[in-house]
Design a protein around this motif. Structure first.
Motif, PDB file in Angstrom:
ATOM      1  N   UNK A 179      17.293 -19.731 -12.571  1.00  0.00           N
ATOM      2  CA  UNK A 179      18.033 -19.257 -12.354  1.00  0.00           C
ATOM      3  C   UNK A 179      18.053 -18.589 -11.311  1.00  0.00           C
ATOM      4  N   UNK A 180      16.514 -18.245 -10.381  1.00  0.00           N
ATOM      5  CA  UNK A 180      16.372 -17.631  -9.426  1.00  0.00           C
ATOM      6  C   UNK A 180      14.774 -18.229  -9.152  1.00  0.00           C
ATOM      7  N   UNK A 181      14.725 -18.570  -7.590  1.00  0.00           N
ATOM      8  CA  UNK A 181      13.919 -19.980  -6.940  1.00  0.00           C
ATOM      9  C   UNK A 181      12.575 -19.114  -7.474  1.00  0.00           C
ATOM     10  N   UNK A 182      11.310 -19.567  -7.362  1.00  0.00           N
ATOM     11  CA  UNK A 182       9.747 -19.172  -7.400  1.00  0.00           C
ATOM     12  C   UNK A 182       9.023 -18.322  -6.094  1.00  0.00           C
ATOM     13  N   UNK A 183       9.987 -18.646  -5.101  1.00  0.00           N
ATOM     14  CA  UNK A 183       9.561 -17.654  -4.289  1.00  0.00           C
ATOM     15  C   UNK A 183      10.285 -16.395  -4.341  1.00  0.00           C
ATOM     16  N   UNK A 184      11.102 -16.303  -5.256  1.00  0.00           N
ATOM     17  CA  UNK A 184      11.743 -14.636  -5.378  1.00  0.00           C
ATOM     18  C   UNK A 184      10.523 -14.238  -6.743  1.00  0.00           C
ATOM     19  N   UNK A 185      10.284 -14.933  -7.745  1.00  0.00           N
ATOM     20  CA  UNK A 185       8.878 -15.159  -7.854  1.00  0.00           C
ATOM     21  C   UNK A 185       7.419 -14.056  -7.890  1.00  0.00           C
ATOM     22  N   UNK A 186       6.825 -15.463  -6.818  1.00  0.00           N
ATOM     23  CA  UNK A 186       6.755 -14.770  -5.839  1.00  0.00           C
ATOM     24  C   UNK A 186       6.701 -13.599  -4.987  1.00  0.00           C
ATOM     25  N   UNK A 187       7.630 -13.537  -3.844  1.00  0.00           N
ATOM     26  CA  UNK A 187       7.975 -12.053  -3.540  1.00  0.00           C
ATOM     27  C   UNK A 187       7.444 -10.868  -4.462  1.00  0.00           C
ATOM     28  N   UNK A 188       8.742 -10.990  -5.192  1.00  0.00           N
ATOM     29  CA  UNK A 188       8.084  -9.497  -6.862  1.00  0.00           C
ATOM     30  C   UNK A 188       7.011  -9.393  -6.675  1.00  0.00           C
ATOM     31  N   UNK A 189       6.154 -10.528  -7.162  1.00  0.00           N
ATOM     32  CA  UNK A 189       5.014 -10.316  -7.976  1.00  0.00           C
ATOM     33  C   UNK A 189       4.237 -10.031  -6.587  1.00  0.00           C
ATOM     34  N   UNK A 190       4.301 -10.078  -5.276  1.00  0.00           N
ATOM     35  CA  UNK A 190       3.855  -9.657  -4.112  1.00  0.00           C
ATOM     36  C   UNK A 190       3.504  -7.772  -3.513  1.00  0.00           C
ATOM     37  N   UNK A 191       4.819  -7.903  -3.831  1.00  0.00           N
ATOM     38  CA  UNK A 191       5.170  -6.494  -3.400  1.00  0.00           C
ATOM     39  C   UNK A 191       5.046  -5.636  -4.608  1.00  0.00           C
ATOM     40  N   UNK A 192       4.983  -6.085  -5.954  1.00  0.00           N
ATOM     41  CA  UNK A 192       4.044  -5.142  -6.866  1.00  0.00           C
ATOM     42  C   UNK A 192       2.579  -5.035  -7.201  1.00  0.00           C
ATOM     43  N   UNK A 193       1.875  -5.889  -6.689  1.00  0.00           N
ATOM     44  CA  UNK A 193       0.361  -5.961  -6.060  1.00  0.00           C
ATOM     45  C   UNK A 193       0.366  -4.800  -5.114  1.00  0.00           C
ATOM     46  N   UNK A 194       0.954  -5.248  -3.966  1.00  0.00           N
ATOM     47  CA  UNK A 194       0.588  -4.260  -2.729  1.00  0.00           C
ATOM     48  C   UNK A 194       1.474  -2.916  -2.647  1.00  0.00           C
ATOM     49  N   UNK A 195       2.097  -2.906  -3.255  1.00  0.00           N
ATOM     50  CA  UNK A 195       2.729  -1.930  -3.911  1.00  0.00           C
ATOM     51  C   UNK A 195       1.352  -0.828  -5.165  1.00  0.00           C
ATOM     52  N   UNK A 196       1.123  -1.146  -5.165  1.00  0.00           N
ATOM     53  CA  UNK A 196      -0.015  -0.489  -6.262  1.00  0.00           C
ATOM     54  C   UNK A 196      -1.100  -0.418  -5.661  1.00  0.00           C
ATOM     55  N   UNK A 197      -1.572  -1.002  -4.922  1.00  0.00           N
ATOM     56  CA  UNK A 197      -2.786  -1.496  -3.389  1.00  0.00           C
ATOM     57  C   UNK A 197      -2.381   0.214  -3.118  1.00  0.00           C
ATOM     58  N   UNK A 198      -1.577   0.249  -2.438  1.00  0.00           N
ATOM     59  CA  UNK A 198      -0.880   0.549  -1.421  1.00  0.00           C
ATOM     60  C   UNK A 198      -0.889   2.822  -1.884  1.00  0.00           C
ATOM     61  N   UNK A 199      -0.199   2.136  -3.072  1.00  0.00           N
ATOM     62  CA  UNK A 199      -0.250   3.565  -3.806  1.00  0.00           C
ATOM     63  C   UNK A 199      -1.508   4.773  -4.267  1.00  0.00           C
ATOM     64  N   UNK A 200      -2.660   3.358  -5.595  1.00  0.00           N
ATOM     65  CA  UNK A 200      -3.713   3.784  -6.035  1.00  0.00           C
ATOM     66  C   UNK A 200      -5.490   3.380  -4.893  1.00  0.00           C
ATOM     67  N   UNK A 201      -5.522   2.514  -4.664  1.00  0.00           N
ATOM     68  CA  UNK A 201      -6.294   2.276  -3.557  1.00  0.00           C
ATOM     69  C   UNK A 201      -7.110   3.039  -3.160  1.00  0.00           C
ATOM     70  N   UNK A 202      -8.019   3.628  -2.803  1.00  0.00           N
ATOM     71  CA  UNK A 202      -9.084   4.200  -1.215  1.00  0.00           C
ATOM     72  C   UNK A 202      -9.294   4.045  -0.331  1.00  0.00           C
ATOM     73  N   UNK A 203      -8.960   2.557  -0.390  1.00  0.00           N
ATOM     74  CA  UNK A 203      -9.582   1.735   0.566  1.00  0.00           C
ATOM     75  C   UNK A 203      -8.358   0.259   1.060  1.00  0.00           C
ATOM     76  N   UNK A 204      -7.343   0.673   1.196  1.00  0.00           N
ATOM     77  CA  UNK A 204      -6.335   0.038   1.506  1.00  0.00           C
ATOM     78  C   UNK A 204      -5.617   0.327   2.817  1.00  0.00           C
ATOM     79  N   UNK A 205      -5.731  -0.216   3.702  1.00  0.00           N
ATOM     80  CA  UNK A 205      -5.759  -0.608   5.062  1.00  0.00           C
ATOM     81  C   UNK A 205      -3.663  -0.560   5.384  1.00  0.00           C
ATOM     82  N   UNK A 206      -3.074  -0.270   6.160  1.00  0.00           N
ATOM     83  CA  UNK A 206      -1.382  -0.760   6.465  1.00  0.00           C
ATOM     84  C   UNK A 206      -1.731  -0.515   6.882  1.00  0.00           C
TER      85      UNK A 206
END
Length: 131
Positions: A78-105
């Protein structure tokens, strides 16, 4: 929950997604990169919640909502695999950005997140317009 209430909730979730996209754009334009990354994830998350609302499905934890969306909507085509990958990447990077001491933006990565959020939001709008 009856169908009318599910449609109303779905519309509300898409309004949240649109409002959050405006906030993400303001953050991007003002180089508030970590805030933009956070907002971009929520653009997509609220859009996903709009899809789930039509079905009358809700989850307390983000990871459960996303897993259900991927299993029910991405795996079924119903949605492309690309949408699933983008969603996963958004989630991972948001978590890294919000919680990792060593994340550089970087501005480049932030723009990619913004584009990913827009892509997911547009796909959800198209999907909801068909049903």
């Amino acid at each position: 929950m009856d169908n009318e209430k599910r449609v109303e909730l779905s519309k509300y979730r898409m309004e949240q997604s649109e409002e959050t996209m405006r906030a993400a754009k303001i953050c991007l334009d003002n180089r508030l990169l970590k805030d933009c990354i956070n907002r971009c994830y929520y653009v997509a998350f609220y859009a996903v919640k709009a899809v789930l609302a039509i079905e009358g499905v809700d989850f307390k934890r983000h990871k459960d909502a996303i897993a259900y969306f991927n299993k029910t909507y991405v795996a079924s085509g119903k949605f492309s695999r690309e949408i699933g990958k983008l969603l996963g990447r958004l989630k991972t990077i948001r978590e890294d950005s919000d919680y990792s001491e060593f994340f550089l933006v970087s501005i480049e990565d932030t723009k990619k997140q913004y584009d990913a959020a827009r892509t997911i939001q547009d796909a959800v709008k198209k999907y909801l317009g068909k049903i």
